[in-house]
Design a protein around this motif. Structure first.
Motif, PDB file in Angstrom:
ATOM      1  N   UNK A  93      77.844  37.423   1.029  1.00 44.08           N
ATOM      2  CA  UNK A  93      78.491  36.963  -0.193  1.00 44.08           C
ATOM      3  C   UNK A  93      77.723  37.402  -1.428  1.00 44.08           C
ATOM      4  N   UNK A  94      76.395  37.396  -1.306  1.00 45.51           N
ATOM      5  CA  UNK A  94      75.599  37.795  -2.465  1.00 45.51           C
ATOM      6  C   UNK A  94      75.739  39.289  -2.750  1.00 45.51           C
ATOM      7  N   UNK A  95      75.801  40.104  -1.674  1.00 46.94           N
ATOM      8  CA  UNK A  95      75.888  41.550  -1.837  1.00 46.94           C
ATOM      9  C   UNK A  95      77.330  41.968  -1.566  1.00 46.94           C
ATOM     10  N   UNK A  96      78.065  42.392  -2.587  1.00 45.68           N
ATOM     11  CA  UNK A  96      79.471  42.732  -2.440  1.00 45.68           C
ATOM     12  C   UNK A  96      79.634  44.055  -1.703  1.00 45.68           C
ATOM     13  N   UNK A  97      78.735  45.008  -1.940  1.00 45.72           N
ATOM     14  CA  UNK A  97      78.837  46.340  -1.337  1.00 45.72           C
ATOM     15  C   UNK A  97      77.622  46.563  -0.458  1.00 45.72           C
ATOM     16  N   UNK A  98      77.804  46.754   0.898  1.00 47.04           N
ATOM     17  CA  UNK A  98      76.651  46.859   1.803  1.00 47.04           C
ATOM     18  C   UNK A  98      75.846  48.139   1.597  1.00 47.04           C
ATOM     19  N   UNK A  99      76.488  49.208   1.099  1.00 46.15           N
ATOM     20  CA  UNK A  99      75.795  50.490   0.914  1.00 46.15           C
ATOM     21  C   UNK A  99      75.558  50.700  -0.571  1.00 46.15           C
ATOM     22  N   UNK A 100      74.345  51.080  -0.921  1.00 45.11           N
ATOM     23  CA  UNK A 100      74.016  51.332  -2.318  1.00 45.11           C
ATOM     24  C   UNK A 100      74.394  52.766  -2.668  1.00 45.11           C
ATOM     25  N   UNK A 101      75.306  52.922  -3.640  1.00 39.25           N
ATOM     26  CA  UNK A 101      75.787  54.245  -4.039  1.00 39.25           C
ATOM     27  C   UNK A 101      75.313  54.538  -5.454  1.00 39.25           C
ATOM     28  N   UNK A 102      75.097  55.827  -5.726  1.00 38.25           N
ATOM     29  CA  UNK A 102      74.788  56.211  -7.101  1.00 38.25           C
ATOM     30  C   UNK A 102      76.084  56.410  -7.885  1.00 38.25           C
ATOM     31  N   UNK A 126      77.170  50.612 -21.531  1.00 37.02           N
ATOM     32  CA  UNK A 126      77.997  49.451 -21.225  1.00 37.02           C
ATOM     33  C   UNK A 126      79.387  49.877 -20.761  1.00 37.02           C
ATOM     34  N   UNK A 127      79.978  50.893 -21.446  1.00 37.33           N
ATOM     35  CA  UNK A 127      81.308  51.389 -21.065  1.00 37.33           C
ATOM     36  C   UNK A 127      81.274  52.002 -19.665  1.00 37.33           C
ATOM     37  N   UNK A 128      80.214  52.768 -19.407  1.00 35.80           N
ATOM     38  CA  UNK A 128      80.102  53.412 -18.103  1.00 35.80           C
ATOM     39  C   UNK A 128      79.928  52.379 -16.985  1.00 35.80           C
ATOM     40  N   UNK A 129      79.168  51.329 -17.260  1.00 39.12           N
ATOM     41  CA  UNK A 129      78.952  50.276 -16.272  1.00 39.12           C
ATOM     42  C   UNK A 129      80.252  49.553 -15.950  1.00 39.12           C
ATOM     43  N   UNK A 130      81.080  49.312 -16.966  1.00 39.49           N
ATOM     44  CA  UNK A 130      82.368  48.645 -16.749  1.00 39.49           C
ATOM     45  C   UNK A 130      83.283  49.505 -15.869  1.00 39.49           C
ATOM     46  N   UNK A 131      83.267  50.829 -16.137  1.00 40.75           N
ATOM     47  CA  UNK A 131      84.091  51.746 -15.340  1.00 40.75           C
ATOM     48  C   UNK A 131      83.645  51.752 -13.878  1.00 40.75           C
ATOM     49  N   UNK A 132      82.321  51.755 -13.660  1.00 43.52           N
ATOM     50  CA  UNK A 132      81.801  51.771 -12.297  1.00 43.52           C
ATOM     51  C   UNK A 132      82.148  50.484 -11.547  1.00 43.52           C
ATOM     52  N   UNK A 133      82.128  49.333 -12.241  1.00 44.70           N
ATOM     53  CA  UNK A 133      82.488  48.069 -11.597  1.00 44.70           C
ATOM     54  C   UNK A 133      83.949  48.070 -11.139  1.00 44.70           C
ATOM     55  N   UNK A 134      84.825  48.624 -11.978  1.00 40.32           N
ATOM     56  CA  UNK A 134      86.239  48.720 -11.594  1.00 40.32           C
ATOM     57  C   UNK A 134      86.408  49.607 -10.362  1.00 40.32           C
ATOM     58  N   UNK A 135      85.695  50.731 -10.361  1.00 43.70           N
ATOM     59  CA  UNK A 135      85.784  51.645  -9.214  1.00 43.70           C
ATOM     60  C   UNK A 135      85.273  50.976  -7.942  1.00 43.70           C
ATOM     61  N   UNK A 136      84.189  50.201  -8.062  1.00 44.43           N
ATOM     62  CA  UNK A 136      83.630  49.527  -6.899  1.00 44.43           C
ATOM     63  C   UNK A 136      84.588  48.482  -6.322  1.00 44.43           C
ATOM     64  N   UNK A 137      85.289  47.759  -7.183  1.00 42.58           N
ATOM     65  CA  UNK A 137      86.293  46.804  -6.689  1.00 42.58           C
ATOM     66  C   UNK A 137      87.389  47.522  -5.911  1.00 42.58           C
ATOM     67  N   UNK A 140      78.487  59.170  -6.603  1.00 41.80           N
ATOM     68  CA  UNK A 140      79.144  58.818  -5.338  1.00 41.80           C
ATOM     69  C   UNK A 140      80.257  57.793  -5.559  1.00 41.80           C
ATOM     70  N   UNK A 141      80.026  56.844  -6.458  1.00 42.67           N
ATOM     71  CA  UNK A 141      81.059  55.827  -6.744  1.00 42.67           C
ATOM     72  C   UNK A 141      82.300  56.479  -7.342  1.00 42.67           C
ATOM     73  N   UNK A 142      82.113  57.367  -8.328  1.00 42.62           N
ATOM     74  CA  UNK A 142      83.257  58.032  -8.957  1.00 42.62           C
ATOM     75  C   UNK A 142      83.992  58.922  -7.956  1.00 42.62           C
ATOM     76  N   UNK A 143      83.221  59.620  -7.098  1.00 41.99           N
ATOM     77  CA  UNK A 143      83.836  60.504  -6.110  1.00 41.99           C
ATOM     78  C   UNK A 143      84.648  59.697  -5.093  1.00 41.99           C
ATOM     79  N   UNK A 144      84.083  58.548  -4.635  1.00 43.81           N
ATOM     80  CA  UNK A 144      84.782  57.709  -3.660  1.00 43.81           C
ATOM     81  C   UNK A 144      86.050  57.101  -4.276  1.00 43.81           C
TER      82      UNK A 144
END
Length: 645
Positions: A333-342, A571-582, A345-349
């Motif tokens: 529950x604490x860790x939403x994503x088991x694999x740490x991506x850069x 900050x903008x880039x971090x928001x974009x990455x969070x959306x991609x991760x969801x 990699x997040x944008x590509x996925x």
């Protein structure tokens, strides 16, 4: 600097000088035959080649190994012996440069007026040949090399070298190498050649003096002749015809380098042969060691474990579709994503999942429009693949059982061979024991004779032992007296040194006291005034400090604005990455559920296959294998009973 005195008188006329030079030339070259003289005369050209190479090295200042490789390629057309001579001389001069520079530097310091810097390589090579290679070359070849160069300079250098050899040159060489090594390997060979070198130097001195006389000889004066009627001036002898010009030969093309190189295919074949030979030797060694390991019929625990591991590996190869999965990854529950991506990699996925969603939507649209789905064909294809796989599994199982049966037969044959080898080994052991017994008796007799001889020699040495002890006591008394005298001298020297040191300390203390006196300096400086040099940008120290402060403040404001802009972009880039991760998290959950359902289908299919695998031929082979194993166990039990009996 002492000079060499000539042992021959100076010639009084040009004719006497010419005759003396002729006799010197014939007397020196008479020991050589024609062929040997031609061979020896080539050493002069070889020495000049070596001088050119040494000049190139000192000008280039490159690595010795690279330079020698380039030089050997340049001298590839030359004879192998001549090439080796040139490369050995050049490499020897470079390796012993520190030793040779001791002589050459002092020689240039004393003769700088009559010697040029361009001739340094000549003197280095002559010094190296005289020091290290005179025994190998011989005096005749050494003199030919000197004749090919400037005789006057060589005479000056060699007289300087051999005159100072045993004085300061030996002392300088002792600082570089060990004194015993210098005396044995450098000085004593040169001293052995010293008489012959002296004779050669006298001959060169005579030749130099003759050359100077010929240069200084006065010009001939014309003498008047009386007129005679009997002689006819018009009857002159016919002139000799001019020789015809010899036609120049065309330069021959150099031989290509490929003719001297063996083809690569031969080298590759040799390497393959060597590898195959090495592999056969290793296999033979392994076979021999395994043969002797099988002498013990009882297998150890490690052997049994290794065999069990091999059988498990063979069985596991037949299970193609058995997966050993550890289940779905535990959801934290604490860790939403088991694999740490850069970030990349997040944008590509995220882009990949978006593309898959688009493709699925297009497929659904095609199905709605009336397109057909190839599900029936895929089902038939899957059934046929399962059928082929079952047949292949049955054939693999048959092959495995046949291999196990052949292994059991080979093991029984090996046990019979071991019994035969044990009998022959027992016979050989008995023969070697008899031979060792005879050898021990012979050695006992020899040792007894040696003991008798040692006892006789020890009785003869008893008398000399007492005289040696008296001499030892006398030497010890002399050493004690010398040590006492030396201790007394050292004590006096120490007292004098301490007195001198205390005097120097007093002088230093006085100097420090003088230097510690204060120096008063009055310095008035106005910070608001300029220096007065009348320059355009001249300013005072106060103005300079003010301008620097303003410039620093402007830089700080600019850096603050840049920092705020960078934080906003982050900050903008971090928001974009969070959306991609969801988005990625949703897709991974869906894929995990699909893989779990596929795994359950595979398990059901595998259970069906295991039931169908029991073939009649496989069962027959298994029965045959059990019979062979029982037969082998009976053989082992009979062998163990024989050994106990």
């Amino acid at each position: 600097m002492p000079t060499w005195e000539l042992k021959t008188d100076r010639p009084t006329s040009c004719l006497q000088a010419f005759l003396l030079a002729k006799t010197f030339h014939h007397s020196y070259q008479s020991p050589l035959t024609a062929d040997r003289y031609e061979m020896a005369s080539g050493y002069g050209s070889l020495a000049r080649e070596a001088i050119v190479l040494l000049d190139r090295f000192s000008a280039g200042r490159q690595c010795l190994d690279d330079f020698m490789e380039d030089a050997s390629k340049d001298l590839q057309i030359m004879d192998a012996m001549h090439k080796k001579f040139i490369l050995d001389v050049v490499s020897g001069c470079i390796e012993n440069q520190k030793l040779l520079d001791v002589v050459i530097d002092v020689f240039y310091g004393q003769n700088w007026k009559c010697v040029s810097r361009g001739d340094r390589s000549q003197f280095v090579i002559i010094c190296y040949l005289a020091t290290f290679s005179l025994d190998d070359l011989g005096l005749q070849r050494f003199s030919i090399i000197i004749r090919s160069l400037d005789i006057k300079k060589m005479h000056t250098f060699l007289t300087f070298f051999f005159t100072n050899l045993t004085t300061w040159i030996q002392d300088e060489w002792n600082t570089i190498y060990d004194a015993a090594h210098v005396e044995k390997h450098l000085i004593s060979p040169l001293q052995r050649w010293r008489p012959e070198i002296d004779i050669l130097m006298d001959q060169f001195a005579v030749k130099i003096s003759l050359g100077n006389q010929v240069k200084k000889s006065p010009s001939k004066t014309t003498k008047p002749q009386e007129f005679s009627f009997t002689k006819f001036p018009h009857t002159r002898p016919r002139p000799l015809p001019l020789p015809e010009l010899i036609p120049l030969q065309e330069k021959s093309k150099p031989v290509p380098k490929s003719t001297y190189k063996s083809p690569k295919e031969m080298q590759m074949m040799e390497e393959i042969k060597q590898k195959n030979h090495q592999k056969t030797e290793e296999l033979l060694c392994q076979a021999n060691t395994k043969q002797f390991r099988c002498v013990n019929p009882h297998k150890s625990e490690t052997t049994k474990s290794v065999l069990a591991q091999i059988n498990e590996d063979l069985d596991s190869k037949l299970k193609f579709n058995s997966f050993q999965s550890s289940g779905l990854p535990s959801s934290n529950k604490n860790n939403m994503w088991p694999i740490k991506l850069n970030n990349a990699a997040i944008l590509r996925q995220g882009a990949l999942y978006e593309r898959e969603v688009d493709e699925e939507l297009q497929r659904m649209e095609r199905l709605v429009e009336g397109a057909r789905e190839p599900s029936s064909f895929l089902q038939w294809q899957k059934e046929m693949r399962d059928k082929d796989l079952l047949e292949e599994l049955a054939s693999i199982e048959r092959r495995r059982l046949e291999g196990r049966i052949s292994y059991e037969e080979a093991a029984m044959a090996r046990t019979r061979l071991i019994e035969r080898n044990q009998k022959t080994a027992q016979l050989k052991k008995e023969e070697t024991a008899q031979l060792m017994r005879r050898y021990a008796e012979k050695r006992l007799q020899e040792e007894k004779g040696l003991r008798d001889l040692v006892q006789q020699v020890a009785e003869g040495h008893k008398n000399s032992k007492a005289a040696r002890e008296k001499l030892q006591k006398f030497k010890q008394s002399i050493v004690k007296e010398v040590a006492e005298q030396r201790r007394e001298l050292l004590r006096h020297a120490l007292e004098e040194a301490q007195a001198e040191l205390s005097r120097k300390f007093e002088v230093i203390r006085e100097i420090h006291a003088i230097e510690s006196l204060p120096h008063l300096r009055v310095r008035n400086f106005d910070y608001a005034e300029s220096a007065g040099h009348e320059l355009l940008g001249e300013m005072s120290l106060v103005e300079l400090k003010e301008r620097l402060a303003l410039l620093k403040e402007a830089q700080q404001t600019e850096e603050h604005e840049k920092r705020e802009l960078i934080l906003e972009e982050k900050q903008n880039k971090k928001q974009l990455l969070l959306e991609k991760l969801d988005h990625i998290n949703v897709h991974t959950r869906a894929l995990a559920q699909a893989s779990a359902s596929r795994k359950e289908e595979r398990k059901a299919r595998l259970a069906v296959r295991q039931a169908m695998r029991q073939d009649e031929s496989v069962l027959a082979l298994q029965k045959k294998l059990e019979e062979k194993q029982l037969e082998r166990q009976r053989l082992k039990q009979s062998e163990s009973l024989k050994k106990k009996a």
